[in-house]
Scaffold this active site. Structure first.
Site, short mmCIF file in Angstrom:
data_model
loop_
_atom_site.label_atom_id
_atom_site.label_comp_id
_atom_site.label_asym_id
_atom_site.label_seq_id
_atom_site.Cartn_x
_atom_site.Cartn_y
_atom_site.Cartn_z
N GLU A 159 31.30 -54.53 60.66
CA GLU A 159 31.09 -54.19 62.06
C GLU A 159 29.61 -54.22 62.40
OE1 GLU A 159 32.97 -50.47 62.89
OE2 GLU A 159 34.94 -51.40 63.09
N PHE A 212 41.44 -48.84 61.85
CA PHE A 212 41.66 -49.75 60.73
C PHE A 212 42.27 -48.98 59.56
CE2 PHE A 212 40.37 -51.59 56.74
CZ PHE A 212 40.64 -52.93 56.93
N LYS A 272 40.45 -57.07 66.11
CA LYS A 272 39.86 -57.94 65.08
C LYS A 272 40.53 -57.56 63.76
CE LYS A 272 35.89 -55.42 63.25
NZ LYS A 272 36.04 -54.06 63.73
N ASN A 315 37.66 -47.28 47.53
CA ASN A 315 38.91 -47.88 47.06
C ASN A 315 38.89 -48.16 45.56
OD1 ASN A 315 37.01 -49.84 47.28
ND2 ASN A 315 38.37 -51.39 48.11
N THR A 347 40.04 -57.50 43.77
CA THR A 347 39.40 -57.39 45.08
C THR A 347 40.45 -57.27 46.17
OG1 THR A 347 38.03 -58.53 46.66
CG2 THR A 347 39.23 -59.90 45.12
N GLY A 348 40.04 -56.64 47.23
CA GLY A 348 40.92 -56.56 48.39
C GLY A 348 40.79 -57.79 49.27
N ASP A 373 35.20 -54.80 40.83
CA ASP A 373 35.43 -54.98 42.25
C ASP A 373 34.54 -56.14 42.69
OD1 ASP A 373 36.14 -54.31 44.90
OD2 ASP A 373 34.25 -53.25 45.12
N LYS A 374 34.81 -56.70 43.84
CA LYS A 374 33.95 -57.81 44.26
C LYS A 374 32.89 -57.35 45.25
CE LYS A 374 35.29 -60.96 47.24
NZ LYS A 374 34.22 -60.99 48.22
#
Lengths: 353, 1019
Positions: free
Chosen positions: B459, B500, B524, B755, B636-637, B381-382
């Site tokens: 956030e 979100f 956002k 995730n 990665t997302g 993952d990143k």
């Protein structure tokens, strides 16, 4: 979103009172050289020096030891006389001869002493191709019965020679081993003078003291239809039946020698010993052999060249390895710990293949 | 299926649903023995040993005392059973503790103190501050006038921030006293393990309120094992109890992972088994032939002429029992033992303790350490894994003006500070979105400073940055947000929060400015989720440029937007939203659809750029592991540009011209296919060149490729050493792992967030980083580490050592069993092929369980190369990866060695102890001591580094052998009475031992030296 927690989650949270992080911190391991896998260690490397030295030293030690063993074995004087064929040479059907009860089976042999045999001279009988280690045979005994008078009926392990026919009384000593007790006898004389054979203390003291009971007497032994080997004197307790005790120390190999007795006088060189053999024991039906052995002894035991030869061979082999490795080292030196030998340093791409 | 929970109804649901007794136990007192035995006997190896042990009870065929198999078998079973029992007992204790906890529950309208296990569905449970929640509750009242309460869910999902929970609207304003008497029904789904969803309805009975249905969400619940915080009291209705809670449902034993090594050991065991059967058949036939031809002539064994019908089976079965020791009974226990030691070494490792938090690394799964040494692909993952996940607001672009480009820090940009103090309306609106559009909870600390509790690091960064720019989010009181800006205080009322989700990729809030009553939508989100929804006519080009520019720098971007809403427009939408929120079916999708209707015609205000720094040592770690032949994939997302930039900065890919990046994209199947073909072609051409080629694929193209073009994509996956997959969903991550696994690669997945959980569970090895996104990943993982850089040590040191050690241990276990077995077989040839055992029962048992297992167990402390050397030359790992230490050919080596050693021991013994010395017990002890001597030297030769423990184990074991046997020889009733004393007095015994050692070890040492020095194996 699924979560994956095991049962411990609730409990750990319950114990920690919500302070999950604090609980974690206290888990910090203790430092020790063992836990860090940093115990002081020596790391021997198979360097040419080490290997060559090892082989040289082994070679240098083993060859003299081999020579010493060999000479010890050479000093043992041994007379081996195979008599089963000779004693029955007149008979065509050897099996019938040996099984017949009526025939006179005595047989006379003459042995010549090659060298001085210092007392004590051990008398052995040797049987070849006799499988005392056969599973059926080796299991067929009852140690309890031999040791203890009260355990007379413990004959279940003794099949097929457990009970006498037809009254089913327990045989003491029961089992195939005892039933097949060797029954050839030898009488020795030199120039018509009888040589005394000491048949005392031929068995192990430990066997006499602990394995064979001094109050256990032979019972119903060799009374059935089929007679195996020797009979036993029912008035002598088993602990003193030394021939039986010797016989019941089963041999692990099909060719074996068992102690018959001792001659406690020196035998002079070139003396002719006359042996009168009662040739009773049946080795003919299975093609076995019988030998009479007279032997002195040494620190290494009886006459046996094997250890000496093996030591010289192994020592020689080690020296051969040492010499080969020295030659290899001289002809094709190979420095140790040189990173240029690493395969990834050799190949230009930096990757294998 | 639904369940109806009647509030405060003591009778109706008592029978229907279970009480709140938590049980994590696998066994009860009564079923422990049968159940545990059943489980143990479901393994093939155990069945085999049981069969052997049962056969041994037949005295006709057993060569040795049945105790020699039953003893070890019972011992091994007892060890595993007591381990299980101990674990279960501990679970029982912790269950008991939780079950007997006292809680306040309403019974017949009166609050009573009862044990947690007596809670029933429908009971009203009262909690005080810092209480643990005993079961899943639907909130109906709190001390807070707005009906809020705060819970800590760390035990559930590992997130340490406080979460707000709210009572359902129907219960709003019910008096404290009346809460005892409340009646109603909750319609909720059957228990499941989804802790993010609770789609239910509540209807209160008169006189409380009219028959209105009130929707319930996860927001209205507090779940088992959470803690109540910052709230004086709260009460709720128990809806799920005992093992049916969300937590209870998600418990479960994950499927055990099998290492490549275990599979290989199983295979070799199978091969040995086949070999054993062949030997047994050959010897059995030979034995029967010999019996019929020779043994019939041997009058002294008295073979009966007619045997029973099974007679022909007797000899083969005897040999089966003699040869049964070929498969070492102790190997499973030994392996389990050393594997847990490997895991402990990981736990103990000081160099893998996160210095910041003091958290040590932890091996949750103790069984797969060897696989670490055989990893071929790492999927990482990143965010939070390669990077620190510590977000810092760096730059922004507000209505076309770039701030922070010169200094690299917008907070220090004078222009921006001027604009803020000047009250530029664009900037003020931008800051308002930063401060308001979030789910952050401000907490006042004792010193008066404001701390923000945020679920998302982004956030947190935005709110903090806004505060630095004088837009301070001071307080959140129910729905009222208090914002202080340049000295003035502004209040906003939050009307709705459009949450979100990873599909929507944006979040919005609808707030009402309490001063002027205007309703505004603040949004956002990712650029592609915001920019398309800009109002017609807005120029978004500068924003696109800004996003690109920031992404080039490896910054994370968010677009901020807002939109004023008309009162009636909002009211109309609000109804729809309410309806969507109370649906029970597909609620998430319905809500997303409704949100979509409001989020349009946005006015894009600007772009924020947040920096997420790389963790320490990431580039070095990647470079080292890459040298070790491990391929890296980044999943990665995040968006493509950011991913590529991060990849460049951490050595993941090389810049041009050394490296080449190939792109797979496209919106349709055809486009994706063409692009895939092109990339594949380039890959094939360049695979011979020393060039780092990597491919980049985004989530959309990946979806198509995985669905329609699996074959070419698989080929690509095999060709490519590096890949970057961006914009991928958790399930795609897991799919990619699956793809690589299907090509027979050993995969390691590393991640830190929720995730990544699926990918971590899917991979052969899952590594979790106990990071800022909670402990969810770390909990699901096999290994949890504090920092990415520990991965290097985990693989190169722990993985490699574990592999080497297990390779030695398993092969040695077979070797030593084979030695003794071959001797037995040779002996059978000189004992009339009748199946006599040369060794007595005690010796056989002690040989396998004691004499040979102690030294080899200690030899797992061996280190062939120092840690430094391995770190310096990571290429050494190729050796483990390719499985060069445990494969059929190395096994054949050990097999050959066992044959050779058996021949040496056997021949020397029967020749040195021939004729008058050939007494059975003596000969057997000579052969056994010969084996023990050889074992000591074999272990010593295979040991690379001797610590004091190894010396003690190897030489101490040899001494122990003599001590034990001398003790046995001193017992008159034992079969070997006086044997050992007699032997030790004979010079020829010692001479024989030295001969065996020299003849057995000489050639082995020579061969080892020759191969090490002149025929080293290239990697």
């Amino acid at each position: 979103m699924e979560i994956s927690t095991n049962g411990a989650t609730t409990s750990s949270a319950a114990v920690g009172g919500g302070g999950g992080l604090e609980a974690k911190k206290s888990k910090k391991p203790k430092y020790s050289r063992f836990t860090q896998q940093e115990l002081p260690a020596c790391k021997p490397i198979v360097t040419p020096g080490l290997v060559i030295t090892t082989f040289t030293i082994i070679g240098i030690i083993f060859i003299p030891m081999g020579l010493v063993s060999l000479s010890a074995s050479e000093h043992v004087v041994e007379i081996v006389d195979r008599y089963d064929e000779v004693c029955t040479s007149n008979f065509h059907n050897k099996v019938a001869y040996i099984q017949s009860v009526s025939t006179n089976k005595s047989c006379t042999r003459t042995l010549i002493v090659p060298k001085l045999m210092k007392s004590p001279v051990f008398i052995y009988y040797q049987l070849d191709s006799f499988y005392q280690n056969h599973r059926r045979y080796v299991k067929s005994r009852s140690d309890k019965q031999l040791r203890n008078k009260a355990a007379e009926n413990e004959t279940t392990t003794c099949d097929p020679v457990a009970r006498s026919q037809p009254d089913r009384a327990p045989i003491v000593p029961c089992g195939l081993i005892a039933w097949t007790l060797f029954n050839d006898t030898y009488g020795f004389s030199v120039k018509d003078k009888k040589i005394e054979v000491n048949k005392k203390n031929i068995a192990w003291d430990s066997d006499k003291g602990h394995k064979f009971g001094s109050n256990v007497y032979p019972k119903n032994f060799q009374t059935g239809g089929l007679i195996g080997g020797a009979k036993l004197d029912p008035s002598i307790p088993l602990s003193e039946q030394e021939d039986l005790i010797v016989w019941m120390r089963t041999a692990a190999l099909p060719n074996f020698r068992k102690l018959y007795g001792r001659i406690e006088e020196d035998l002079q060189p070139n003396e002719e010993i006359t042996v009168v053999i009662q040739n009773n024991y049946n080795t003919y039906s299975f093609g076995g052999r019988k030998e009479l052995v007279l032997s002195t002894t040494s620190w290494i035991g009886g006459k046996n060249d094997f250890l000496g030869i093996a030591y010289i061979t192994v020592g020689g082999l080690c020296l051969f390895f040492a010499v080969t490795f020295i030659l290899l080292y001289v002809i094709k030196p190979r420095p140790l710990g040189d990173p240029s030998y690493l395969s990834w340093n050799k190949s230009p791409s930096g990757h294998p293949n | 299926m639904k369940r109806y929970v009647y509030i405060n109804d003591d009778e109706s649901s008592k029978e229907l649903y279970c009480d709140n007794r938590i049980s994590n136990r696998k066994y009860t007192l009564w079923n422990f023995l049968p159940k545990n035995l059943w489980e143990q006997f479901s393994r093939f190896m155990n069945q085999y040993f049981l069969l052997i042990a049962c056969l041994q009870l037949w005295s006709l065929i057993t060569p040795v005392n049945p105790a020699s198999t039953w003893g070890p078998l019972i011992f091994i079973f007892a060890v595993s059973a007591s381990k299980e029992a101990w674990d279960d007992y501990n679970r029982y204790l912790s269950d008991k503790k939780a079950n007997e906890k006292e809680v306040w529950v309403v019974r017949q309208g009166i609050k009573k103190h009862i044990q947690a296990q007596d809670i029933h569905v429908g009971n009203i449970v009262w909690l005080r501050e810092n209480d643990e929640v005993p079961c899943d509750l639907v909130l109906i009242g709190t001390s807070d006038p707005q009906g809020l309460c705060y819970v800590e869910t760390a035990a559930l999902d590992g997130e340490t921030d406080l979460k707000t929970r709210i009572i359902p609207s129907a219960c709003m304003g019910i008096d404290f006293e009346l809460l005892h008497k409340i009646k109603g029904v909750i319609e909720c789904p059957n228990p499941d393990k989804d802790i993010r969803r609770f789609d239910a309805n509540l209807r209160l009975f008169p006189p409380f309120i009219d028959n209105d249905v009130c929707p319930l969400t996860i927001k209205n619940t507090i779940l088992q094992s959470c803690y109540l915080r910052n709230t004086e009291w709260a009460c709720g209705v128990a809806v799920y109890t005992g093992n049916e809670t969300k937590l209870g449902m998600s418990r479960g034993i994950p499927e055990p992972k099998l290492t490549a090594m275990d599979a290989m050991i199983d295979k070799l065991t199978g091969a040995i088994f086949v070999f054993q059967i062949v030997v047994v058949m050959v010897l059995g036939i030979a034995g029967n032939v010999w019996k019929d031809t020779e043994a019939r002539k041997q009058w002294y064994v008295l073979y009966p002429d007619e045997g029973p019908w099974y007679e022909v089976l007797v000899i083969p079965l005897r040999f089966e029992l003699l040869c049964s020791i070929m498969i070492p009974i102790s190997i499973k226990v030994s392996l389990d033992l050393v594997k847990s030691l490997y895991a402990k070494f990981i736990d103990w490792d000081f160099e893998m303790i996160d210095q910041e938090t003091g958290i040590p690394s932890h091996a949750t799964n103790t069984a797969i350490s060897e696989d670490l040494g055989q990893v071929e692909y790492i999927l990482t993952d990143k965010t939070g894994t390669l990077t620190e996940n510590r977000m810092i607001f760096r730059r922004c672009c507000i209505s076309g003006i770039f701030y922070g480009n010169e200094t690299g820090d917008a907070l220090k940009d004078v222009e921006l500070l001027d604009a803020v103090s000047g009250g530029s309306p664009d900037v003020v609106r931008f800051l308002t979105v930063m401060a308001v559009c979030n789910t952050v909870i401000p907490v006042k600390s004792k010193t008066g400073a404001i701390l923000y509790k945020a679920q998302s690091q982004d956030e947190d960064a935005l709110v903090n940055a806004a505060a630095r720019l004088h837009m301070v989010f001071v307080n959140k009181n129910a729905n009222i947000l208090e914002i202080r800006f340049n000295g003035s205080v502004i209040h906003y009322e939050v009307l709705e929060t459009l949450e979100f989700t990873s599909d929507r990729k944006r979040m919005s809030v609808v707030v009402k400015n309490c001063q002027n009553g205007k309703i505004i939508l603040l949004s956002k989100g990712a650029d592609e989720a915001i920019l398309p929804h800009a109002y017609a006519g807005q120029q978004t080009r500068t924003f696109i440029e800004a996003v690109d520019q920031y992404a080039q720098l490896g910054l994370r971007t968010l677009c901020l937007a807002w939109c004023e809403l008309k009162e009636d427009e909002y009211q109309e939408w609000s109804l729809m939203f309410k309806e969507a929120s109370s649906t029970l079916v597909d609620r998430e999708w319905r809500i997303a659809e409704v949100c979509q209707r409001l989020e349009h015609d946005l006015e894009v205000l600007g772009v924020t750029a947040i920096e997420d720094r790389l963790q320490d040592g990431v580039p070095e770690t990647i470079e080292t592991l890459r040298k070790a032949g491990i391929n890296f994939w980044m999943l990665t997302g995040d968006k493509q540009n950011t991913a590529i930039q991060i990849a460049l900065s951490c050595n993941f890919i090389s810049p041009e011209p050394k490296g080449q990046l190939l792109l797979i994209d496209g919106k349709t199947e055809d486009e994706v296919f063409r692009s895939l073909e092109r990339v594949l072609l380039t890959m094939r051409i360049t695979s011979s060149e020393p060039k780092d080629v990597a491919f980049v694929v985004d989530g959309w193209a990946l979806e198509i490729a995985l669905k329609h073009y699996r074959k070419p994509f698989t080929e690509l996956a095999i060709l490519s050493r590096t890949a970057i997959c961006c914009r991928v969903t958790p399930s795609q991550k897991a799919q990619l792992v699956e793809l690589l696994k299907s090509c027979d690669y050993r995969t390691l997945a590393i991640g830190d967030g929720g995730n990544d959980v699926r990918m971590i569970q899917q991979a052969d090895i899952g590594v979790g980083i106990s990071g800022r996104e909670g402990l969810q990943a770390a909990r699901a993982a096999d290994y949890s580490i504090g920092k990415f850089r520990f991965l290097k040590r985990l693989i190169l040191v722990h993985g490699r050592y574990s592999y080497n050690r297990t390779a030695f241990l398993s092969q040695y276990s077979f070797y030593k069993s084979l030695v003794i077995c071959f001797i037995q077989i040779f002996f059978s040839f000189i004992s009339g092929v009748s199946g006599t055992s040369l060794f007595n029962s005690v010796s056989l048992m002690a040989y396998n369980v004691f004499y040979t297992s102690v030294p080899v167990l200690v030899s797992v402390l061996d280190k062939d190369l120092s840690e430094g050397t391995v770190m310096q030359h990571p290429q050494i790992l190729f050796y483990c990866q390719a499985g060069r230490l445990l494969n059929p050919s190395t096994f054949a080596g050990w097999f050959g060695r066992s044959l050779f050693h058996a021949i040496v021991v056997f021949l020397i013994t029967i020749h040195a102890y021939a004729y008058e010395k050939s007494e059975m017990e003596e000969l057997s002890m000579v052969a056994l001591s010969g084996c023990i001597w050889l074992q000591a030297f074999v272990v010593a030769l295979e040991t690379n580094c001797f610590t004091i423990i190894q010396h003690l184990a190897i030489w101490g074991n040899l001494v122990a052998f003599y001590v034990i046997n001398l003790i046995f020889s001193a017992i008159p009733s034992s079969g070997m009475y006086t044997i050992m004393f007699r032997l030790c007095r004979q010079p020829s015994y010692w001479i024989t031992m030295f001969l065996i050692v020299a003849a057995g070890m000489g050639p082995v040492l020579a061969l080892k030296y020759f191969r090490y020095t002149y025929r080293p194996i290239t990697i």
